[in-house]
Design an enzyme around this catalytic site. Structure first.
Site, PDB file in Angstrom:
ATOM      1  N   ASN A  44       0.796  -1.222   0.000  1.00 58.81           N
ATOM      2  CA  ASN A  44       0.000   0.000   0.000  1.00 58.81           C
ATOM      3  C   ASN A  44       0.830   1.275   0.000  1.00 58.81           C
ATOM      4  O   ASN A  44       0.702   2.121   0.853  1.00 58.81           O
ATOM      5  CB  ASN A  44      -0.922   0.009   1.226  1.00 58.81           C
ATOM      6  CG  ASN A  44      -1.926   1.135   1.130  1.00 58.81           C
ATOM      7  OD1 ASN A  44      -2.091   1.738   0.081  1.00 58.81           O
ATOM      8  ND2 ASN A  44      -2.596   1.411   2.210  1.00 58.81           N
ATOM      9  N   HIS A  64      -8.707  -1.519   6.523  1.00 54.85           N
ATOM     10  CA  HIS A  64      -9.097  -2.275   7.716  1.00 54.85           C
ATOM     11  C   HIS A  64     -10.447  -2.958   7.521  1.00 54.85           C
ATOM     12  O   HIS A  64     -10.858  -3.763   8.338  1.00 54.85           O
ATOM     13  CB  HIS A  64      -9.147  -1.338   8.915  1.00 54.85           C
ATOM     14  CG  HIS A  64     -10.075  -0.186   8.742  1.00 54.85           C
ATOM     15  ND1 HIS A  64      -9.733   0.938   8.009  1.00 54.85           N
ATOM     16  CD2 HIS A  64     -11.326   0.009   9.177  1.00 54.85           C
ATOM     17  CE1 HIS A  64     -10.771   1.768   8.038  1.00 54.85           C
ATOM     18  NE2 HIS A  64     -11.745   1.236   8.728  1.00 54.85           N
TER      19      HIS A  64
END
Length: 108
Positions: A44, A64
């Site tokens: 990421n 998340h």
DNA sequence: CCGTTGACTCTTT
DNA sequence: AAAAGAGCCAACG
């Protein structure tokens, strides 16, 4: 658009208070690279934001909200506990490190 | 170019 | 219920 970018773009579509799985993400990308999806989120680096969002390389994508297909959390770059807290904050209940997919799973 | 590595998933012990 | 095995595939060195 490379693989990682597509994963991130898709992840951004997950609404607040919902979760999805690596599997669904992969299927949405027409691939079976479940593990590669996880890798992309973990790395990421998010270089595509160079246009609109200059800083904030992290937290732009709600990574998340991506969990394992059995409802367990999987992993999180900032730590599993952090991930749990973020999810709870969004109204998702976590029991025994598992999430109730029947209630919170987002299928696009 | 080939082998390793994973935020994975499914099946079988 | 929990653990081990097999299959998967992009990214990296």
């Amino acid at each position: 658009m490379n693989f990682s970018e597509r994963v991130l773009e898709l992840t951004k579509e997950i609404p607040k208070g919902r979760v999805t799985t690596y599997k669904i993400l992969a299927e949405k990308l027409d691939t079976k690279a479940y593990r590669a999806v996880g890798n992309s989120l973990h790395n990421n680096k998010k270089p595509y934001g160079s246009s609109d969002c200059k800083n904030q390389t992290f937290q732009r994508v709600p990574c998340h909200r991506v969990i394992n297909s059995d409802g367990s959390l999987g992993g999180f770059s900032k730590g599993i506990e952090k991930k749990k807290r973020l999810l709870k904050k969004e109204g998702i209940e976590i029991k025994k490190n598992k999430i109730d997919l029947k209630k919170f799973l987002f299928r696009f």
